[in-house]
Write a protein that holds these residues in place. Structure first.
Motif, short mmCIF file in Angstrom:
data_model
loop_
_atom_site.label_atom_id
_atom_site.label_comp_id
_atom_site.label_asym_id
_atom_site.label_seq_id
_atom_site.Cartn_x
_atom_site.Cartn_y
_atom_site.Cartn_z
N SER A 261 2.61 -11.90 -3.07
CA SER A 261 1.91 -10.69 -2.61
C SER A 261 1.32 -10.86 -1.22
N SER A 262 1.88 -11.81 -0.43
CA SER A 262 1.40 -12.06 0.92
C SER A 262 2.57 -12.35 1.84
N PRO A 263 2.40 -12.13 3.15
CA PRO A 263 3.45 -12.51 4.09
C PRO A 263 3.60 -14.02 4.14
N LEU A 264 4.66 -14.47 4.78
CA LEU A 264 4.86 -15.91 4.95
C LEU A 264 3.72 -16.51 5.75
N PRO A 265 3.12 -17.60 5.27
CA PRO A 265 2.13 -18.30 6.08
C PRO A 265 2.82 -19.27 7.02
N TRP A 266 2.23 -19.44 8.21
CA TRP A 266 2.81 -20.37 9.19
C TRP A 266 1.75 -21.38 9.60
N PRO A 267 1.98 -22.66 9.41
CA PRO A 267 3.14 -23.25 8.71
C PRO A 267 3.00 -23.10 7.20
N ALA A 268 4.10 -23.15 6.50
CA ALA A 268 4.09 -22.99 5.05
C ALA A 268 3.61 -24.27 4.38
N PRO A 269 2.73 -24.17 3.40
CA PRO A 269 2.32 -25.38 2.67
C PRO A 269 3.47 -25.92 1.83
N GLU A 270 3.40 -27.20 1.51
CA GLU A 270 4.46 -27.84 0.74
C GLU A 270 4.66 -27.16 -0.61
N ALA A 271 3.55 -26.71 -1.21
CA ALA A 271 3.65 -26.07 -2.53
C ALA A 271 4.51 -24.81 -2.48
N LEU A 272 4.41 -24.05 -1.38
CA LEU A 272 5.21 -22.83 -1.25
C LEU A 272 6.68 -23.17 -1.07
N LEU A 273 6.96 -24.23 -0.33
CA LEU A 273 8.35 -24.66 -0.14
C LEU A 273 8.97 -25.08 -1.47
N ILE A 274 8.19 -25.81 -2.26
CA ILE A 274 8.69 -26.25 -3.57
C ILE A 274 8.89 -25.05 -4.49
N LYS A 275 7.99 -24.06 -4.39
CA LYS A 275 8.14 -22.84 -5.19
C LYS A 275 9.44 -22.13 -4.83
N PHE A 276 9.76 -22.08 -3.53
CA PHE A 276 11.01 -21.46 -3.09
C PHE A 276 12.21 -22.16 -3.71
N VAL A 277 12.19 -23.48 -3.72
CA VAL A 277 13.28 -24.24 -4.33
C VAL A 277 13.37 -23.95 -5.82
N ALA A 278 12.23 -23.94 -6.50
CA ALA A 278 12.22 -23.71 -7.95
C ALA A 278 12.72 -22.31 -8.31
N HIS A 279 12.46 -21.34 -7.43
CA HIS A 279 12.90 -19.97 -7.70
C HIS A 279 14.40 -19.79 -7.48
N HIS A 280 15.02 -20.67 -6.69
CA HIS A 280 16.40 -20.45 -6.31
C HIS A 280 17.39 -21.48 -6.86
N LEU A 281 16.92 -22.64 -7.20
CA LEU A 281 17.77 -23.67 -7.80
C LEU A 281 17.21 -24.03 -9.16
N TRP A 282 17.92 -23.66 -10.20
CA TRP A 282 17.41 -23.90 -11.54
C TRP A 282 18.55 -24.09 -12.51
N ASP A 283 18.22 -24.49 -13.72
CA ASP A 283 19.22 -24.80 -14.74
C ASP A 283 19.54 -23.53 -15.53
N PHE A 284 20.76 -23.05 -15.38
CA PHE A 284 21.15 -21.80 -16.04
C PHE A 284 21.07 -21.93 -17.56
N ALA A 285 21.40 -23.10 -18.08
CA ALA A 285 21.34 -23.31 -19.54
C ALA A 285 19.91 -23.25 -20.05
N LYS A 286 18.97 -23.81 -19.27
CA LYS A 286 17.57 -23.80 -19.71
C LYS A 286 17.00 -22.40 -19.71
N ARG A 287 17.49 -21.54 -18.81
CA ARG A 287 17.01 -20.16 -18.76
C ARG A 287 17.23 -19.45 -20.09
N GLU A 288 18.29 -19.83 -20.81
CA GLU A 288 18.60 -19.18 -22.08
C GLU A 288 17.54 -19.43 -23.14
N THR A 289 16.85 -20.56 -23.04
CA THR A 289 15.79 -20.89 -24.01
C THR A 289 14.39 -20.70 -23.43
N ASP A 290 14.30 -20.62 -22.12
CA ASP A 290 13.01 -20.46 -21.46
C ASP A 290 13.13 -19.37 -20.39
#
Length: 394
Positions: free
Chosen positions: A84-113
């Motif tokens: 709910s906010s624009p990109l912060p500059w510079p981005a904190p590490e936690a936001l970068l990791i969140k971006f990775v978690a939102h885009h690279l994930w286990d398709f099989a695990k999504r079926e149960t979670d």
């Protein structure tokens, strides 16, 4: 510098604000197509627009700037939807990791979670904006490219990011392993000579759009499988008339064919001051001449839009439009448009040269591939399908 709210989860921007940013992006009109400019104006902040204009003044390549603008628009939209906010500059590490978690994930695990991966509300927001098309994880190469763009834009703002932080690098490695999937080609099927023949028959009419599409497709293929961005940015000044060449190289005094050279300038594999060029001989030259005469084009962009009434537009085609033209003609030829993309012209050219026994170095001179390994992949595929190794039991 305080940020101006962007559209997305935080609410729409005012019409006046979007119009002002769109006007500021007019300086990038050679890079951003008109519809894309207006779309990005609704996503980017004032600081984002200033950064892109600065990069343009610094002489960054058009393709690179176009990719950065596209990635920045996606990142701003994702951050709005996810935080709910624009990109912060510079981005904190936690936001970068969140971006990775939102885009690279286990398709099989999504079926149960169901909470695994990108949250449903974030995905729904991005889909409504036309920025997300698949319910599957992103390709690792796409995620890495967007992180690289994020890092580049951070540096251009005079800041240092956390893109090399051990935690982020570890998250990427684990996420890539979890989301592992077969690597696909940009075009599942190659546009080889037989497919090209079918496409040319599909646009065999006498309308202006048919003449343009014939020239576009045959030139893109015959010039070594030019990229869609190269075809979209092709200008009259790049085309040089050459002396006619022999129709049969073994009979230099025999019949002659018309010849043109295309000076490539800056491409993905060449620099702006490069002397790299490719040749057009015979039919492609005639198709080009027919198009330019019929459209009365004597300067500027070679391939331009044509409106629904058949009127020629001044603005050049976008790379996306080149891809859509190919897919439309594929469908009209009775083939599956999902199996082809504009990159199929590039892979198809090398596949066809391999089938005809043309040496790889000669083919690469025309295709301008920089990597022998990449170019040879198409040769290897052609040799395997024509060879005996897979025919032990038939």
């Amino acid at each position: 510098m305080p940020k101006t709210p962007t559209a997305g989860a935080g609410g729409p921007q005012s019409t006046e604000l979007v119009a002002r940013r769109a006007e500021a992006l007019d300086a990038l009109d050679s890079v951003l197509p008109f519809d894309r400019r207006d779309f990005l104006a609704g996503l980017l902040t004032d600081d984002d627009v200033k950064t892109l204009r600065h990069l343009a003044k610094e002489g960054i390549g058009e393709n690179s700037l176009r990719a950065l603008a596209s990635d920045l628009g996606y990142l701003e939209a994702w951050c709005q939807a996810a935080t709910s906010s624009p990109l912060p500059w510079p981005a904190p590490e936690a936001l970068l990791i969140k971006f990775v978690a939102h885009h690279l994930w286990d398709f099989a695990k999504r079926e149960t979670d169901p909470a695994h991966g990108m949250p449903a509300d974030v995905a729904a927001t991005l889909k409504s904006q036309g920025l997300l098309r698949s319910d599957r994880p992103h390709a690792p190469t796409t995620v890495r490219r967007r992180l690289s763009s994020w890092s580049t834009l951070t540096k251009w703002r005079g800041m240092r990011g956390k893109f090399n932080a051990p935690g982020l690098q570890s998250a990427i490695r684990l996420a890539v392993r979890a989301s592992a999937r077969p690597r696909g080609r940009k075009s599942r099927k190659a546009v080889t000579a037989d497919i090209l023949t079918a496409l040319l028959k599909a646009c065999a009419g006498d309308r202006l759009v048919d003449i343009r599409d014939r020239a576009l497709l045959i030139i893109a293929f015959a010039s070594g499988g030019r990229r869609r961005s190269e075809m979209a940015s092709l200008r009259i000044e790049q085309i040089i008339e050459e002396d006619p060449v022999p129709a049969d190289p073994k009979a230099p005094d025999g019949d002659k064919l018309p010849c043109r050279s295309i000076r490539l300038g800056r491409t993905k594999t060449t620099q702006a001051d490069s002397d790299a060029f490719v040749l057009l001989v015979g039919r492609p030259v005639l198709a080009l001449k027919d198009w330019l005469e019929r459209a009365a084009i004597t300067e500027g962009a070679v391939f331009r839009g044509i409106d629904r009434w058949g009127n020629l537009e001044k603005r050049a085609l976008t790379p996306q439009a080149v891809n859509l033209i190919l897919k439309r003609r594929i469908a009209e030829a009775g083939l599956d448009p999902q199996a082809f993309s504009a990159h199929g012209l590039r892979s198809g050219y090398l596949t066809e040269t391999a089938r005809r026994g043309i040496p790889l170095p000669e083919a690469m001179q025309q295709s301008q591939h920089r990597s022998v390994q990449q170019a040879s992949n198409y040769y290897n595929d052609a040799e395997r399908t024509l060879g005996r190794a897979a025919r032990i039991i038939v």
